[in-house]
Design an enzyme around this catalytic site. Structure first.
Site, mmCIF file in Angstrom:
data_model
loop_
_atom_site.group_PDB
_atom_site.id
_atom_site.type_symbol
_atom_site.label_atom_id
_atom_site.label_comp_id
_atom_site.label_asym_id
_atom_site.label_seq_id
_atom_site.Cartn_x
_atom_site.Cartn_y
_atom_site.Cartn_z
ATOM 1 N N GLU A 321 24.329 1.082 -1.473
ATOM 2 C CA GLU A 321 25.174 1.546 -2.577
ATOM 3 C C GLU A 321 24.418 2.387 -3.602
ATOM 4 O O GLU A 321 24.472 2.114 -4.804
ATOM 5 C CB GLU A 321 25.848 0.344 -3.253
ATOM 6 C CG GLU A 321 26.765 -0.431 -2.315
ATOM 7 C CD GLU A 321 27.401 -1.652 -2.963
ATOM 8 O OE1 GLU A 321 27.175 -1.861 -4.179
ATOM 9 O OE2 GLU A 321 28.109 -2.388 -2.265
ATOM 10 N N ASP A 374 26.961 1.956 2.228
ATOM 11 C CA ASP A 374 27.714 2.178 0.988
ATOM 12 C C ASP A 374 29.196 1.910 1.198
ATOM 13 O O ASP A 374 29.684 1.861 2.336
ATOM 14 C CB ASP A 374 27.517 3.607 0.484
ATOM 15 C CG ASP A 374 27.413 3.668 -1.048
ATOM 16 O OD1 ASP A 374 28.161 2.936 -1.727
ATOM 17 O OD2 ASP A 374 26.560 4.432 -1.549
ATOM 18 N N GLU A 438 30.906 -4.229 6.438
ATOM 19 C CA GLU A 438 31.413 -5.260 5.523
ATOM 20 C C GLU A 438 32.937 -5.221 5.499
ATOM 21 O O GLU A 438 33.565 -5.079 4.457
ATOM 22 C CB GLU A 438 30.860 -5.046 4.104
ATOM 23 C CG GLU A 438 29.346 -5.057 4.017
ATOM 24 C CD GLU A 438 28.830 -4.853 2.599
ATOM 25 O OE1 GLU A 438 29.601 -5.111 1.641
ATOM 26 O OE2 GLU A 438 27.663 -4.445 2.441
#
Length: 580
Positions: A321, A374, A438
């Site tokens: 990120e 990210d 994720e």
């Protein structure tokens, strides 16, 4: 080759995703003639000759066949065959409920409110309230059974009632989880393993202690784990150069015990940094670190963490990120609330990858893959996706050892599958892996919401199956109650519900992996077939084999099989052949 590819496509796209059966009928009484009888036993397994169980029409019906049971002074239990040759042990391990409909008439109340028993021989799997309290109607109910150790291929059911008359219908085993977790062919893990793909889930150490359905759900359905927080910097280096890998080690040990892979998350992030470095989610530098000092801290952390987990972690999120939100797609912008960006600058990204690669190579772990990870990186129509592409391609051109990018995929039912596939292809053209790290898909807990959610999960699974550069998909939580999303109770984002029942989302992923795995197997078989220059299949010549004295050794074998004969001279197809 053209014919081979055509056949592969036919095999792949001719298959359809089928829903899992969640029940198994024990007996369908419609298959028997009126008057057919079944044996009745007492609780100890002794046959009761005075009790009867016969196939009859249900009261008031000339179409619906059911079983009419009549007991005497001893409660009796009807013996039925377990289907598919299953035993009591196997069926109670695979199915956790038994369903049936019961009925009694107002003229005979002995069956009212009595207990129901389900037995294998004399071993009880269920004993409890039948729920039969209303006369003149069938009452259907699931009864929670327990596993038994029994080789019996029959089950005995009945009410614990003397001098009772009652009806039984629609007896079946039920798996409320939506699939049989003990049948590996019904799991995504089984088919992902066949494809050489990773289907993963994030986990915390407290979720893998003990046993039970929730623990089984991890290792029977997934072949990869990633620590939700266990390998982040605040957990692994709570003090300057003072490391604590205990949480991550628990995950690694669990994975090893169940032949699973592990992803490492994450080596460098602006959040969850230890207090001795500074404040998470802040570009401030309250400790006054110099650029060199912070570079040394990061290098030491990456080196020692990578080497501690060498050969046990197959993928690392090296930098997590680092892009700011609101990207235009022209170039890229780094976030300004990161101490790494503020103190070190852009070079911390390149350095982190170089340090990670050198650390792994120094101990011989050459195969670990390094990713830039990210969120909001998905559809090619998004500016952040293009910014990630620009950054990753720039790194690759500079010779930075980046293997690919991770799309976190925290999304919803509006997920743009077509736009994502375009992005995957762009990264493929750039020589970069593109994985899904994720995943959660927010959806309303409604039939339409869950259906659309399943389509999105299925689409992600197809990218993983379809593209070599996409070997991994990881969901961010095992069930809807273990999600980082605040409104997870009303917006159910994951593939299992809180009771570990498989949702449509999971079953659709299973079907997608299965479809591609079976197609790949079929294609492999086709690949062994030879074609001539006209595209027609070559048929191997069949020959007879004789000894030199004229004794027939073999008849109608493939010419290629001649080499398997014992050493010597033979007459094959009218010609002498020497086999070494």
């Amino acid at each position: 080759m053209r014919r081979l590819l055509l056949l592969f496509s036919t095999v792949l796209f001719g298959l359809s995703a089928t829903a899992k059966e969640t029940y198994l009928y024990i007996e369908k009484f419609t298959d028997f003639e009126i008057g057919h009888s079944f044996k009745v036993y007492d609780v100890k397994g002794t046959e009761i000759k005075s009790a009867t169980a016969t196939v009859q029409y249900a009261p008031g019906s000339t179409a619906n066949k059911c079983l009419f049971v009549k007991t005497g002074t001893t409660p009796g239990y009807v013996e039925l065959d377990i289907p598919d040759g299953l035993t009591g042990t196997k069926v109670t391990k695979s199915y956790d409920r038994i369903y049936m409909q019961l009925r009694y008439e107002s003229g005979n109340t002995a069956a009212k409110g009595t207990n129901l028993k389900v037995l294998y021989g004399s071993t009880e799997s269920f004993s409890g309230a039948s729920g039969l309290n209303e006369a003149g109607k069938f009452v259907g109910q699931n009864y929670t059974t327990k596993s038994v150790s029994s080789f019996k291929k029959t089950v005995r059911i009945g009410l614990e009632a003397k001098n009772a008359e009652y009806y039984i219908d629609n007896v079946r085993y039920v798996n409320v989880y939506g699939y049989d977790i003990n049948d590996e062919t019904q799991t995504a893990r089984y088919w992902a393993d066949k494809l050489g793909k990773n289907i993963g889930c994030c986990i915390s150490p407290n979720q893998i202690s003990g046993s039970g359905r929730s623990v089984e759900t991890f290792y029977k359905n997934f072949n990869m784990l990633v620590g939700e927080n266990a390998m982040k910097m605040d957990a692994t280096e709570p003090g300057n150069n003072s490391f604590n890998f205990s949480q991550g080690d628990q995950i690694v040990n669990f994975a090893k015990a169940h032949n699973m892979k592990v992803r490492g998350h994450t080596l460098c992030w602006h959040s969850q940094i230890p207090g001795w470095i500074g404040e998470s989610n802040s570009g401030s530098n309250p400790k006054g670190w110099t650029k060199k000092q912070l570079m040394d801290i990061l290098k030491n952390h990456i080196t020692k963490t990578v080497q501690h987990y060498a050969f046990n972690v197959v993928e690392w999120d090296v930098v997590n990120e680092t892009l700011s939100d609101g990207q235009s797609g022209n170039g890229y912008n780094l976030r300004d609330n990161s101490i790494w960006v503020k103190v070190i600058g852009r070079e911390f990204i390149d350095s982190a990858f170089v340090w990670a690669r050198r650390a792994a190579d120094a101990v011989g772990d050459y195969n670990v893959k390094l990713y830039l990870n990210d969120y909001n990186v998905d559809s090619w129509n998004g500016g952040k996706t293009k910014a990630m592409y620009n950054l990753a391609v720039e790194m690759k051109k500079k010779g930075i050892p980046i293997d690919g990018i991770g799309m976190q995929t925290h999304t919803n039912i509006g997920y743009d599958l077509a736009g994502v596939e375009t992005a995957v292809r762009k990264f493929q053209e750039a020589g970069l892996n593109c994985i899904f790290t994720e995943i959660d898909v927010k959806a309303s807990n409604t039939a339409s919401g869950l259906k659309t959610q399943a389509q999105k999960y299925e689409g992600i699974a197809e990218f993983v199956c379809k593209y070599d550069i996409s070997p991994t998909m990881v969901v961010w939580g095992i069930d809807d109650n273990h999600s980082w999303i605040d409104d997870h109770e009303t917006s159910v984002p994951l593939m299992f519900d809180p009771d570990m029942h498989a949702k449509q989302a999971y079953l659709s992923v299973v079907d997608m992996f299965k479809k591609y795995a079976e197609a790949a197997e079929a294609a492999a078989e086709v690949d062994d077939i030879e074609f001539d220059e006209d595209g027609l299949q070559k048929v191997e010549e069949k020959v007879d084999v004789y000894t030199l004295t004229g004794q027939k050794m073999a008849s109608g074998i493939d010419r290629s099989e001649v080499d398997a004969l014992p050493s010597g001279l033979y007459i094959v197809g009218g010609r002498k052949v020497y086999v070494k």
